[in-house]
Design an enzyme around this catalytic site. Structure first.
Site, mmCIF file in Angstrom:
data_model
loop_
_atom_site.group_PDB
_atom_site.id
_atom_site.type_symbol
_atom_site.label_atom_id
_atom_site.label_comp_id
_atom_site.label_asym_id
_atom_site.label_seq_id
_atom_site.Cartn_x
_atom_site.Cartn_y
_atom_site.Cartn_z
ATOM 1 N N TYR A 98 8.055 -18.475 -62.520
ATOM 2 C CA TYR A 98 8.368 -18.121 -61.129
ATOM 3 C C TYR A 98 9.177 -19.245 -60.470
ATOM 4 O O TYR A 98 10.236 -19.007 -59.883
ATOM 5 C CB TYR A 98 7.074 -17.862 -60.351
ATOM 6 C CG TYR A 98 7.309 -17.736 -58.857
ATOM 7 C CD1 TYR A 98 8.091 -16.712 -58.346
ATOM 8 C CD2 TYR A 98 6.759 -18.665 -57.971
ATOM 9 C CE1 TYR A 98 8.329 -16.609 -56.980
ATOM 10 C CE2 TYR A 98 6.988 -18.573 -56.610
ATOM 11 C CZ TYR A 98 7.773 -17.544 -56.122
ATOM 12 O OH TYR A 98 8.017 -17.458 -54.773
ATOM 13 N N ASN A 150 14.372 -10.142 -62.426
ATOM 14 C CA ASN A 150 14.310 -9.722 -61.030
ATOM 15 C C ASN A 150 14.807 -10.832 -60.102
ATOM 16 O O ASN A 150 15.726 -10.631 -59.307
ATOM 17 C CB ASN A 150 12.849 -9.385 -60.714
ATOM 18 C CG ASN A 150 12.720 -8.454 -59.540
ATOM 19 O OD1 ASN A 150 13.401 -8.628 -58.526
ATOM 20 N ND2 ASN A 150 11.857 -7.470 -59.666
#
Ligand code: UDP
Length: 331
Positions: free
Chosen positions: A143, A92
């Site tokens: 992340y 993503n």
């Protein structure tokens, strides 16, 4: 200007849409509504329900709306989830961003303001606090890596395209809600400290948990730099206006001081007037003990400085929205 806001139905993106629309820009929102809320986007704003990874559709959309600048907020942004589901984060955040940049390249869009993160720094050694932009970036979570990798892509792309300009804004802990109570923070599941505490104050969860009180900090809980979402989106506008061909800008966005989790808990109890239950739990994987910014660079170069720096004021704006929207956006 014609501006695309990716993730414009999300927490920070929706505040940016509000700010840009109020300033008279023509705003288009791209959001796949995986985590965003359709209701967070006002009716007068054009909404494109696309995923960034649909490169051709995004290219056509950028060209069709004659977009001149992209503000790129769309991302999954939960550190502990990223440890459990790294592929989701790389696919993503990194893959999606590369696809978006491809589309911008094909459509001739030459300006980008990218939401990066202080999670790209990893665990700063105590003597390197507050964190400056030139500190070594060494993330400890997927992340953080997913964002840092795209910073790298941007540097290389900009080096090869002299008419392109970008800024990577490394956010510290974005917090609070629109001062007029119109927009807020609604995640499912909710993991961020201020909304979690407010959910406890509202009785939506039985208690809040402090993730570790044995850190080497004054009260044993983690220190973070909480920057108000409206200050943060103001910085985006200032940066966007400053971008010139060839620019590669990197700025920390924070208030320049940290609060411990306990201080945030106390602020939430004071603002809400509710003495909700708080327990001490184990440390959360991926949490550095202390993160707070030196944000002098953007002050020096662009005269931006956070206006709201008091944690109680930040929590107050969030509480206003929570009280008006006990079920969030209700979707
Ligand atoms: N935190 C906590 N309890 C919670 C949520 C967060 O103690 O229910 C702590 C977390 O360990 C970190 C700080 O609050 O030290 C801010 O966490 P948040 O998830 O809001 O933001 P992050 O720092 O992960 O971006």
């Amino acid at each position: 200007m014609n501006i695309l806001v990716t993730g414009g139905a999300g927490y920070i993106g929706s505040h940016a849409v509000k700010r840009l629309s109020e300033a008279g820009h023509r705003v288009v929102v791209l959001d796949n509504l995986d985590r965003g809320h359709r209701a967070a986007v006002p009716g007068h704003v054009l909404f494109e329900p696309l995923d960034m990874r649909q490169t051709e559709a995004v290219t056509d959309m950028l060209a069709g709306h004659e977009i001149e600048c992209v503000m790129h907020f769309a991302a999954v942004a939960d550190v502990s989830e990223s440890v459990q589901q790294p592929l989701r984060y790389y696919h993503n955040n990194t893959g999606g961003s590369i696809s978006l940049l491809h589309a911008m390249d094909a459509a001739g869009v030459r300006r980008l303001v990218f939401s990066s993160t202080c999670a790209t720094y990893g665990v700063p050694p105590p003597d390197s606090l507050p964190i400056t932009e030139d500190m070594t970036q060494s993330p400890i979570s997927p992340y953080g890596w997913s964002k840092l990798l795209f910073e790298r892509v941007l540097r290389d792309y900009a080096a090869a395209n002299s008419d392109f300009a970008f800024a990577a804004l490394r956010y510290f802990n974005v917090a609070g809600c629109a001062s007029d109570g119109s927009l807020g923070e609604d995640h499912d599941p909710e993991t961020h400290i201020i909304p979690v505490l407010l959910n406890a104050a509202m009785g939506k969860i039985p208690k809040a948990t402090i993730f570790g009180d044995d850190y080497a900090t004054p009260d044993g809980t983690c220190i973070r730099d909480y920057v108000h979402v409206e200050d943060l989106v103001d910085a985006h506008v200032v940066v966007m206006d400053a971008l010139q061909n060839g620019d590669q800008r990197f700025y920390n966005l924070g208030i320049g001081r940290g609060y411990t989790v306990r201080q945030v808990v106390e602020a939430a109890k004071k603002v809400t007037g509710v003495d909700f239950q708080v327990e001490i739990g184990p440390r959360r994987p991926g949490d550095p003990p202390q993160l707070y910014a030196n944000a002098d660079k953007i002050t020096r170069e662009l005269n931006w400085q956070a206006k709201i720096t008091d944690i109680e004021r930040i929590v107050e704006t969030a509480w206003r929205w929570f009280k008006r929207h006990p079920n969030g956006y209700g979707d």
